[in-house]
Design a protein around this motif. Sequence first.
Motif, PDB file in Angstrom:
ATOM      1  N   GLN A   1       0.838  -1.190   0.000  1.00 21.82           N
ATOM      2  CA  GLN A   1       0.000   0.000   0.000  1.00 21.82           C
ATOM      3  C   GLN A   1       0.878   1.245   0.000  1.00 21.82           C
ATOM      4  O   GLN A   1       1.822   1.365   0.779  1.00 21.82           O
ATOM      5  CB  GLN A   1      -0.913   0.018   1.238  1.00 21.82           C
ATOM      6  CG  GLN A   1      -1.949  -1.099   1.264  1.00 21.82           C
ATOM      7  CD  GLN A   1      -2.962  -0.964   0.150  1.00 21.82           C
ATOM      8  OE1 GLN A   1      -3.393   0.141  -0.173  1.00 21.82           O
ATOM      9  NE2 GLN A   1      -3.348  -2.093  -0.447  1.00 21.82           N
TER      10      GLN A   1
ATOM     11  N   HIS B   1      -1.179   8.574  -0.946  1.00 15.31           N
ATOM     12  CA  HIS B   1      -1.399   9.372  -2.158  1.00 15.31           C
ATOM     13  C   HIS B   1      -0.114  10.050  -2.628  1.00 15.31           C
ATOM     14  O   HIS B   1       0.180  10.084  -3.835  1.00 15.31           O
ATOM     15  CB  HIS B   1      -2.483  10.423  -1.887  1.00 15.31           C
ATOM     16  CG  HIS B   1      -2.665  11.402  -3.016  1.00 15.31           C
ATOM     17  ND1 HIS B   1      -3.199  11.043  -4.233  1.00 15.31           N
ATOM     18  CD2 HIS B   1      -2.330  12.729  -3.115  1.00 15.31           C
ATOM     19  CE1 HIS B   1      -3.213  12.089  -5.043  1.00 15.31           C
ATOM     20  NE2 HIS B   1      -2.691  13.123  -4.387  1.00 15.31           N
TER      21      HIS B   1
ATOM     22  N   GLN C   1       2.238   7.482  -4.227  1.00 16.05           N
ATOM     23  CA  GLN C   1       1.711   7.070  -5.532  1.00 16.05           C
ATOM     24  C   GLN C   1       1.955   8.138  -6.591  1.00 16.05           C
ATOM     25  O   GLN C   1       2.379   7.844  -7.715  1.00 16.05           O
ATOM     26  CB  GLN C   1       0.202   6.802  -5.422  1.00 16.05           C
ATOM     27  CG  GLN C   1      -0.157   5.521  -4.702  1.00 16.05           C
ATOM     28  CD  GLN C   1      -1.655   5.265  -4.727  1.00 16.05           C
ATOM     29  OE1 GLN C   1      -2.434   6.107  -5.163  1.00 16.05           O
ATOM     30  NE2 GLN C   1      -2.056   4.115  -4.235  1.00 16.05           N
TER      31      GLN C   1
ATOM     32  N   LYS D   1       4.320   7.617  -9.848  1.00 17.23           N
ATOM     33  CA  LYS D   1       3.725   7.779 -11.184  1.00 17.23           C
ATOM     34  C   LYS D   1       4.493   8.828 -11.985  1.00 17.23           C
ATOM     35  O   LYS D   1       4.824   8.624 -13.161  1.00 17.23           O
ATOM     36  CB  LYS D   1       2.251   8.189 -11.049  1.00 17.23           C
ATOM     37  CG  LYS D   1       1.486   8.264 -12.370  1.00 17.23           C
ATOM     38  CD  LYS D   1       0.001   8.516 -12.094  1.00 17.23           C
ATOM     39  CE  LYS D   1      -0.827   8.399 -13.364  1.00 17.23           C
ATOM     40  NZ  LYS D   1      -0.601   9.515 -14.306  1.00 17.23           N
TER      41      LYS D   1
ATOM     42  N   ARG E   1       5.692  -2.704 -12.354  1.00 16.13           N
ATOM     43  CA  ARG E   1       4.509  -3.516 -12.084  1.00 16.13           C
ATOM     44  C   ARG E   1       3.481  -2.730 -11.286  1.00 16.13           C
ATOM     45  O   ARG E   1       2.285  -2.754 -11.594  1.00 16.13           O
ATOM     46  CB  ARG E   1       4.923  -4.791 -11.336  1.00 16.13           C
ATOM     47  CG  ARG E   1       3.764  -5.652 -10.833  1.00 16.13           C
ATOM     48  CD  ARG E   1       2.795  -6.052 -11.918  1.00 16.13           C
ATOM     49  NE  ARG E   1       3.453  -6.809 -12.959  1.00 16.13           N
ATOM     50  CZ  ARG E   1       2.893  -7.104 -14.138  1.00 16.13           C
ATOM     51  NH1 ARG E   1       1.667  -6.687 -14.410  1.00 16.13           N
ATOM     52  NH2 ARG E   1       3.554  -7.800 -15.027  1.00 16.13           N
ATOM     53  N   MET E   2       3.917  -2.024 -10.253  1.00 17.52           N
ATOM     54  CA  MET E   2       3.014  -1.177  -9.470  1.00 17.52           C
ATOM     55  C   MET E   2       2.385  -0.116 -10.362  1.00 17.52           C
ATOM     56  O   MET E   2       1.185   0.163 -10.284  1.00 17.52           O
ATOM     57  CB  MET E   2       3.791  -0.524  -8.324  1.00 17.52           C
ATOM     58  CG  MET E   2       3.018   0.521  -7.543  1.00 17.52           C
ATOM     59  SD  MET E   2       1.717  -0.180  -6.485  1.00 17.52           S
ATOM     60  CE  MET E   2       2.707  -0.854  -5.154  1.00 17.52           C
TER      61      MET E   2
ATOM     62  N   ASP F   1      -0.192  -1.739 -12.874  1.00 16.42           N
ATOM     63  CA  ASP F   1      -1.341  -2.359 -12.201  1.00 16.42           C
ATOM     64  C   ASP F   1      -2.256  -1.345 -11.527  1.00 16.42           C
ATOM     65  O   ASP F   1      -3.473  -1.557 -11.458  1.00 16.42           O
ATOM     66  CB  ASP F   1      -0.862  -3.372 -11.153  1.00 16.42           C
ATOM     67  CG  ASP F   1      -0.376  -4.673 -11.771  1.00 16.42           C
ATOM     68  OD1 ASP F   1      -0.551  -4.846 -12.990  1.00 16.42           O
ATOM     69  OD2 ASP F   1       0.177  -5.504 -11.037  1.00 16.42           O
ATOM     70  N   THR F   2      -1.702  -0.254 -10.991  1.00 15.80           N
ATOM     71  CA  THR F   2      -2.527   0.631 -10.153  1.00 15.80           C
ATOM     72  C   THR F   2      -2.489   2.109 -10.526  1.00 15.80           C
ATOM     73  O   THR F   2      -3.379   2.863 -10.124  1.00 15.80           O
ATOM     74  CB  THR F   2      -2.108   0.507  -8.673  1.00 15.80           C
ATOM     75  OG1 THR F   2      -0.750   0.948  -8.534  1.00 15.80           O
ATOM     76  CG2 THR F   2      -2.219  -0.925  -8.180  1.00 15.80           C
ATOM     77  N   LEU F   3      -1.475   2.557 -11.245  1.00 17.03           N
ATOM     78  CA  LEU F   3      -1.306   3.998 -11.454  1.00 17.03           C
ATOM     79  C   LEU F   3      -1.500   4.439 -12.892  1.00 17.03           C
ATOM     80  O   LEU F   3      -1.586   5.634 -13.168  1.00 17.03           O
ATOM     81  CB  LEU F   3       0.105   4.424 -10.987  1.00 17.03           C
ATOM     82  CG  LEU F   3       0.492   4.045  -9.556  1.00 17.03           C
ATOM     83  CD1 LEU F   3       1.945   4.424  -9.298  1.00 17.03           C
ATOM     84  CD2 LEU F   3      -0.433   4.721  -8.557  1.00 17.03           C
TER      85      LEU F   3
ATOM     86  N   THR G   1      -2.904   5.411 -16.484  1.00 20.69           N
ATOM     87  CA  THR G   1      -4.099   5.923 -17.152  1.00 20.69           C
ATOM     88  C   THR G   1      -3.979   5.587 -18.634  1.00 20.69           C
ATOM     89  O   THR G   1      -3.130   6.143 -19.344  1.00 20.69           O
ATOM     90  CB  THR G   1      -4.223   7.445 -16.977  1.00 20.69           C
ATOM     91  OG1 THR G   1      -4.242   7.763 -15.590  1.00 20.69           O
ATOM     92  CG2 THR G   1      -5.512   7.950 -17.623  1.00 20.69           C
TER      93      THR G   1
END
Length: 341
Positions: free
Chosen positions: A2, A5, A8, A12, A73-74, A77-79, A81
């Motif tokens: 985890q 914000h 992340q 990104k 990978r992070m 998978d999650t960031l 667009t």
Amino acid sequence: MQLDHRAQTLLKALVERYIAEGQPVGSRALSKISGLDLSPATIRNIMADLEEMGLVASPHTSAGRIPTPRGYRMFVDTLLTVQTIDETTVGFKLQPGRQSPSQQRILSNAAQVLSSLSQFAGVVVTPRRESVFQQVEFLRLSEKRVLLVIVAPNGEVQNRLLLTDVDYTRTQLIEAANYINLHYGGLSFDDVKLRLQAELRQLRDDMTALMQAAVEAGSDAMTEDNDEVVISGERNLLAVTDLSSNMSSLRKLFDMFEQKTGLMRLLDVSSKASGVQIFIGGESQLVPVEEMSVVAAPYDVNGKVVGTLGVIGPTRMAYERVIPIVDITAKLLSNALSHNG
């Protein structure tokens, strides 16, 4: 794992800047491009935490940081667009002209579309053609040499030489051919192979060996003209600094194109999943080159998955653009093949 914000947003921003420029990203640059109102010291602390998590790394020659395979990978998978790609451009390139193209032409076009739109290598695993036969015939050529004649449902004839352990008589060969034609004509050699395992125990051992040899040779004969992998644009990878600067990695990559076995294994994994799959070098054992990634997706004919396609490029690729290219091409190829059959 985890991330809050701020972490992340910084990760990104770092990955996007590194993909765009290929240079380590420093704290001062991150402060400007992230949009976060943070002090340089706070940014350095967060980056140190990301490095401890294995998401970024510090090259020895620079104070900046670069993403690791785990960081990529992070990101994907999650960031990430994903961009919007115009389907009509892909669709037009996939089926040029008014005449109905052959399946092989459509597959080749798909590989070329993936390559031209991504500027990397496009790859398509072709559907495995079912090796269906109408009838077979055995002709004795000499001692322990038999000619297998295979007639396909469309009348196409294939010949294969069988080197046998037994010197079969003409009568035995006729008997074997009659048995195969009576019980298995119209089936694929793969289906026959499964049935033989159970049924041929009832036949004499010498007949079993002949029939098994015929099935193996017949299966090879009916599928050998079908290229398993169509690759386009592999030479584009020579222009990718991340790959071309490491000749050892590049040799591994072109060895994979040459051998195709590793590529088949990787794409076979993709065909068993739904949607776009991303394999990142250094993270996936399926990718032999640490600086390389594969974005792949299965395609189908009339709802049945029959193959896989994808883009092979550097880990530092614009995933937000390549992913929709692969996704849309897979869908359009499925549609083209389903309406072409």
